[in-house]
Motif scaffolding. Structure first.
Motif, PDB file in Angstrom:
ATOM      1  N   ARG A  95       0.816  -1.207   0.000  1.00  0.00           N
ATOM      2  CA  ARG A  95       0.000   0.000   0.000  1.00  0.00           C
ATOM      3  C   ARG A  95       0.855   1.264   0.000  1.00  0.00           C
ATOM      4  NH1 ARG A  95      -5.282  -1.130   1.646  1.00  0.00           N
ATOM      5  NH2 ARG A  95      -5.589  -3.234   2.455  1.00  0.00           N
ATOM      6  N   MET A  96       0.296   2.308  -0.585  1.00  0.00           N
ATOM      7  CA  MET A  96       0.836   3.650  -0.391  1.00  0.00           C
ATOM      8  C   MET A  96      -0.019   4.347   0.659  1.00  0.00           C
ATOM      9  SD  MET A  96       2.801   6.229  -0.839  1.00  0.00           S
ATOM     10  CE  MET A  96       3.826   5.822  -2.262  1.00  0.00           C
ATOM     11  N   TYR A  97       0.606   4.758   1.751  1.00  0.00           N
ATOM     12  CA  TYR A  97      -0.068   5.542   2.781  1.00  0.00           C
ATOM     13  C   TYR A  97       0.332   6.992   2.597  1.00  0.00           C
ATOM     14  CZ  TYR A  97      -1.277   1.250   5.328  1.00  0.00           C
ATOM     15  OH  TYR A  97      -1.800   0.033   5.699  1.00  0.00           O
ATOM     16  N   THR A  98      -0.610   7.821   2.189  1.00  0.00           N
ATOM     17  CA  THR A  98      -0.245   9.209   1.982  1.00  0.00           C
ATOM     18  C   THR A  98       0.131   9.872   3.305  1.00  0.00           C
ATOM     19  OG1 THR A  98      -0.870  11.329   1.030  1.00  0.00           O
ATOM     20  CG2 THR A  98      -2.632  10.122   2.144  1.00  0.00           C
ATOM     21  N   GLY A  99       1.228  10.606   3.250  1.00  0.00           N
ATOM     22  CA  GLY A  99       1.613  11.469   4.362  1.00  0.00           C
ATOM     23  C   GLY A  99       1.619  12.912   3.909  1.00  0.00           C
ATOM     24  N   ASP A 100       0.907  13.187   2.785  1.00  0.00           N
ATOM     25  CA  ASP A 100       0.905  14.509   2.175  1.00  0.00           C
ATOM     26  C   ASP A 100      -0.199  15.359   2.782  1.00  0.00           C
ATOM     27  OD1 ASP A 100       0.774  16.745   0.541  1.00  0.00           O
ATOM     28  OD2 ASP A 100       1.231  15.633  -1.289  1.00  0.00           O
ATOM     29  N   ASP A 101       0.176  16.192   3.729  1.00  0.00           N
ATOM     30  CA  ASP A 101      -0.813  17.027   4.418  1.00  0.00           C
ATOM     31  C   ASP A 101      -1.237  18.231   3.594  1.00  0.00           C
ATOM     32  OD1 ASP A 101      -0.812  15.769   7.303  1.00  0.00           O
ATOM     33  OD2 ASP A 101       1.284  15.906   6.713  1.00  0.00           O
ATOM     34  N   PHE A 102      -0.762  18.325   2.353  1.00  0.00           N
ATOM     35  CA  PHE A 102      -1.177  19.396   1.445  1.00  0.00           C
ATOM     36  C   PHE A 102      -2.203  18.926   0.413  1.00  0.00           C
ATOM     37  CE2 PHE A 102       2.804  22.367   1.590  1.00  0.00           C
ATOM     38  CZ  PHE A 102       2.595  22.571   2.941  1.00  0.00           C
ATOM     39  N   ASN A 103      -2.165  17.643   0.049  1.00  0.00           N
ATOM     40  CA  ASN A 103      -2.960  17.149  -1.084  1.00  0.00           C
ATOM     41  C   ASN A 103      -3.697  15.850  -0.778  1.00  0.00           C
ATOM     42  OD1 ASN A 103      -1.797  19.106  -3.205  1.00  0.00           O
ATOM     43  ND2 ASN A 103       0.061  18.136  -2.411  1.00  0.00           N
ATOM     44  N   TYR A 104      -4.008  15.610   0.496  1.00  0.00           N
ATOM     45  CA  TYR A 104      -4.528  14.310   0.902  1.00  0.00           C
ATOM     46  C   TYR A 104      -5.875  13.965   0.295  1.00  0.00           C
ATOM     47  CZ  TYR A 104      -6.413  17.621   4.347  1.00  0.00           C
ATOM     48  OH  TYR A 104      -6.991  18.705   4.948  1.00  0.00           O
TER      49      TYR A 104
ATOM     50  N   GLY B  37      -5.330   3.811  -9.327  1.00  0.00           N
ATOM     51  CA  GLY B  37      -5.156   3.444  -7.932  1.00  0.00           C
ATOM     52  C   GLY B  37      -5.377   4.606  -6.988  1.00  0.00           C
ATOM     53  N   HIS B  38      -5.212   4.335  -5.696  1.00  0.00           N
ATOM     54  CA  HIS B  38      -5.432   5.346  -4.667  1.00  0.00           C
ATOM     55  C   HIS B  38      -4.420   5.172  -3.546  1.00  0.00           C
ATOM     56  CE1 HIS B  38      -7.681   1.841  -3.062  1.00  0.00           C
ATOM     57  NE2 HIS B  38      -7.165   2.272  -1.908  1.00  0.00           N
ATOM     58  N   SER B  39      -4.377   6.153  -2.668  1.00  0.00           N
ATOM     59  CA  SER B  39      -3.550   6.060  -1.465  1.00  0.00           C
ATOM     60  C   SER B  39      -4.441   5.801  -0.266  1.00  0.00           C
ATOM     61  CB  SER B  39      -2.770   7.356  -1.243  1.00  0.00           C
ATOM     62  OG  SER B  39      -1.845   7.603  -2.281  1.00  0.00           O
ATOM     63  N   ASP B  40      -3.965   4.961   0.650  1.00  0.00           N
ATOM     64  CA  ASP B  40      -4.530   4.924   1.984  1.00  0.00           C
ATOM     65  C   ASP B  40      -3.912   6.102   2.739  1.00  0.00           C
ATOM     66  OD1 ASP B  40      -6.226   2.327   2.152  1.00  0.00           O
ATOM     67  OD2 ASP B  40      -4.387   1.721   1.119  1.00  0.00           O
ATOM     68  N   ALA B  41      -4.077   6.177   4.041  1.00  0.00           N
ATOM     69  CA  ALA B  41      -3.645   7.406   4.720  1.00  0.00           C
ATOM     70  C   ALA B  41      -3.009   7.122   6.062  1.00  0.00           C
ATOM     71  CB  ALA B  41      -4.834   8.353   4.894  1.00  0.00           C
ATOM     72  N   LEU B  42      -1.972   7.889   6.358  1.00  0.00           N
ATOM     73  CA  LEU B  42      -1.375   7.953   7.691  1.00  0.00           C
ATOM     74  C   LEU B  42      -0.958   9.401   7.858  1.00  0.00           C
ATOM     75  CD1 LEU B  42       1.247   5.446   9.189  1.00  0.00           C
ATOM     76  CD2 LEU B  42       0.957   7.815   9.931  1.00  0.00           C
ATOM     77  N   LEU B  43      -1.822  10.177   8.494  1.00  0.00           N
ATOM     78  CA  LEU B  43      -1.697  11.632   8.450  1.00  0.00           C
ATOM     79  C   LEU B  43      -1.732  12.284   9.824  1.00  0.00           C
ATOM     80  CD1 LEU B  43      -4.097  12.273   5.445  1.00  0.00           C
ATOM     81  CD2 LEU B  43      -1.683  12.903   5.488  1.00  0.00           C
ATOM     82  N   GLY B  44      -0.866  13.251  10.009  1.00  0.00           N
ATOM     83  CA  GLY B  44      -0.919  14.067  11.209  1.00  0.00           C
ATOM     84  C   GLY B  44      -2.124  14.987  11.227  1.00  0.00           C
ATOM     85  N   ILE B  45      -2.576  15.447  10.062  1.00  0.00           N
ATOM     86  CA  ILE B  45      -3.704  16.377  10.043  1.00  0.00           C
ATOM     87  C   ILE B  45      -4.990  15.693  10.495  1.00  0.00           C
ATOM     88  CG2 ILE B  45      -4.359  15.978   7.643  1.00  0.00           C
ATOM     89  CD1 ILE B  45      -4.441  19.305   9.647  1.00  0.00           C
TER      90      ILE B  45
END
Length: 388
Positions: A249-258, A268-276
């Motif tokens: 999986r790709m876990y997005t850590g992009d807090d600008f474009n999540y 495809g898509h990203s799953d998420a692991l985000l501070g926001i």
């Protein structure tokens, strides 16, 4: 109504314009994405300690915040940089945090949790060898796995300082991935979040570094659940996402474009692991549930207004984003003070906090508008902005 400062040094009245977004308790089963929220730590404001030297943690409120996230369907990414890991929170405190959180998760049916393992108890220096870095990773992994925890393999400042070439990175990750009990999430944290990690994977150019990371993942695809990249570049994330081995999986850590990365595209898509997600959890939970129900318009209607807020919280110097995350938790009544370990409540200006309040209103993430306004009024008064 309250008074807020402006960039031109004037002060003007402001009243909240938007009702909070709808929210409800829910499990992750309604999501069609895996969504981890990197959770912050609540400081103990009454502890008799030296904040710059020794952290003091309010364990009760810290654990309550994890339950807040689980109740909204999020997994908890524990002891990450959002918790000030390596930026006020040392390994002894992080280890206790992990042990407490894993115990709490066992008593919460369906709770998803993964924990950061790094080398932050090993200070970088000329005497630090690759073998010592491997041993440091092994020590933290063993501590987490002993309590049944799954691993988020954090980037290592010591490795960034000691590595002479990409081969040193391959050697470390080959050794670690070859012995973990369960598939891990690799965390590639960019230098905008931590300047000490510049040149990670042995290359100053992100695209060259990506080749090294992809090689490591391909060699151990069965031991890699996914990779979280935090480079604040949707183009780089999408490029890497399309090249990952099947099942990784790709876990997005992009807090600008999540929002657009989670929604994905035809490839495809990203799953998420985000501070926001720590800061916007109720709205993000409702948005993810809408996406899971096939209501993509509602998903974007809820998440798009949060993006300007996130970009503001994570603006350069990005490593100070944790101040905004904790400030929103205070405004929303999830903790009773705006105090942080390491005294990091001081890393953002009064103007920054004022704009954060306005953007939080536009994003509809102020859970209790009356409470938020009252607390904001008090903070502004303490910072020299007179209130009526």
């Amino acid at each position: 109504m309250l008074n807020l400062p402006n960039p031109d040094r004037t002060i003007s009245p402001y009243a909240l314009e938007n009702a909070p977004a709808e929210t409800a308790k829910r499990g992750a089963s309604g999501f069609n994405r895996i969504a981890y929220a990197a959770a912050h730590v609540v400081a103990d404001p009454l502890a008799d300690n030296d904040p710059w030297l020794a952290p003091a943690i309010d364990w009760e409120r810290t654990m309550a915040f994890r339950h807040h996230l689980w109740d909204l369907g999020f997994g908890v990414a524990e002891a990450m940089d959002t918790a000030q890991r390596g930026m006020g929170l040392g390994w002894p405190e992080a280890r206790e945090l992990i042990e407490r959180a894993l115990k709490e998760a066992k008593g919460c049916p369906g709770a998803l949790i993964a924990c950061g393992a790094g080398t932050d108890h090993l200070a970088p220096g000329p005497e630090v060898t690759i073998d010592r870095i491997i041993a440091a990773y092994e020590e933290q992994i063993e501590a987490i796995e002993a309590h049944g925890g799954r691993i988020i393999l954090m980037a290592s400042r010591a490795l960034a300082a000691a590595a002479k070439s990409p081969d040193d990175y391959a050697r470390v990750y080959d050794r670690i991935l070859g012995q973990v009990k369960e598939p891990v999430i690799i965390h590639w944290l960019g230098e905008m979040f931590d300047p000490a990690l510049e040149g990670y994977w042995g290359a100053p150019d992100h695209m060259a570094a990506m080749e090294v990371a992809l090689g490591v993942i391909a060699a151990h695809a069965d031991k890699v659940d996914g990779i979280k990249i935090s480079l604040l570049s949707k183009e780089k994330e999408i490029t890497m996402r399309r090249r990952l081995p099947a099942g990784v999986r790709m876990y997005t850590g992009d807090d600008f474009n999540y929002a657009e990365l989670i929604a994905g595209d035809v490839e495809g898509h990203s799953d998420a692991l985000l501070g926001i997600f720590d800061a916007i959890a109720p709205a993000a939970s409702t948005a993810l549930a809408a996406l899971g129900a096939g209501e993509e318009k509602k998903f974007f209607d809820l998440l798009d207004p949060t993006v300007p807020l996130s970009r503001h919280i994570f603006k350069a110097p990005t490593r100070f984003y944790k101040t905004g995350v904790v400030f929103l938790a205070y405004l929303n009544g999830l903790q009773d003070h705006f105090t942080m370990i390491g005294g990091q409540e001081s890393t953002r200006s009064t103007l920054h906090l004022a704009e954060l309040f306005r953007l939080a209103d536009q994003a509809r993430v102020l859970i209790d508008p009356e409470l938020a306004t009252d607390r904001m009024r008090q903070v502004m008064a303490v910072h020299g902005v007179a209130q009526q």
